[in-house]
Design an enzyme around this catalytic site. Sequence first.
Site, short mmCIF file in Angstrom:
data_model
loop_
_atom_site.label_atom_id
_atom_site.label_comp_id
_atom_site.label_asym_id
_atom_site.label_seq_id
_atom_site.Cartn_x
_atom_site.Cartn_y
_atom_site.Cartn_z
N THR A 123 23.59 -60.40 33.49
CA THR A 123 23.39 -60.57 32.47
C THR A 123 21.13 -60.74 32.19
OG1 THR A 123 25.63 -61.15 31.57
CG2 THR A 123 23.52 -61.21 29.87
N ARG A 172 36.25 -52.37 31.80
CA ARG A 172 36.57 -53.75 31.94
C ARG A 172 35.29 -53.40 30.58
NH1 ARG A 172 31.69 -58.05 32.47
NH2 ARG A 172 33.30 -60.17 32.75
N GLY A 194 26.84 -65.61 32.66
CA GLY A 194 28.00 -66.38 33.67
C GLY A 194 29.64 -65.90 33.37
#
Length: 346
Positions: free
Chosen positions: A206, A234, A258
């Site tokens: 990210t 997912r 994270g």
Amino acid sequence: MEGGGGSPMLLVLAAQLYAVYSQSPLPLVVNTWPFHSATQAAWKVLSSGGSPLDAVEKGCAQCEVEQCDGTVGYGGSPDESGETTLDAMIMNGNTMKVGAVANLRRIKNAIGVARAVMEHTKHTFLVGESASLFAESMGFVCEDLTTNRSLSIYSKWLDQQCQPNFRTNVTPNPEKSCGPYKPLKPLPESKTTSIQKKVDLRSHDTIGMIAVDRSGFVATGTSTNGASHKIPGRVGDSPMIGAGSYADSSVGGAAATGDGDTMMRFLPSYQAVENMRMGADPTTACQKAIARIQKHVPVFFGAIICANRTGSYGAACSKAPGFTQFRYSVYKPGRSQPLEEMVDCL
């Protein structure tokens, strides 16, 4: 005034205006990880008078093109079937409108598609194949997101008996086999623990970005190719409003990075913005959001960046094995290049 090569009074005034500008905390760009090219791309837009939305889109798109750390954009983090899919979101802190896409296939510019959802539909979130078809209808080019690198990652994973993976309570043993799997009866909750035995550092994913212009207009955004070897379909925290990022121009913005499967349960970006609304400075707001997750999951991999509408900013992270400090990128007035900042994890 003197004529000719420019008025001394005007030159003095220009110097004074520059001094005021260079001391102002705004405009501001903050993003997760030392993705400095992305920071610089966003700053170029913002400092030339562009909107925070344009800055966030441009900055995140820069990471998509550069494949930042292999965790953003095409050619990284293949899923169990070897395919790379993308998640992204963008949020307007003035209108509270959001555009998001998840499990996006065959389209490289995920943040651009997210903005198209926000600006060309009455919806907020599109997913999967339908999101890709929408993108094509909006003029985005359909391209293969697979590269030699992602194929190599996938082949190596298969050779290692699909290790590591995200399967639990299945047979055959997912720690030794690629499946196909069948479900086992889960253990009673009394025999499980909220503390993870292994901390997953695969989710160093990210780019999360906050942009604030001189008037305090806040925008945030994220882009990622998700967790490596994820189960197809997912969706992580990145495109989730309030999890991946959140913006409210009356307060500020936040973005997270994270272990998305843990962090998304707590909406940490929304929580951090609400902490600032209640008077916390950005650093404290981030720390409180991390601490809230740690009450339930004492050890996890994650970090949050925060900035308020007046230009103050900060960050916090959760200490985990192999992750004790978090580095992030900042561009603010008076700088000729992005600044890398670091925070010790809690």
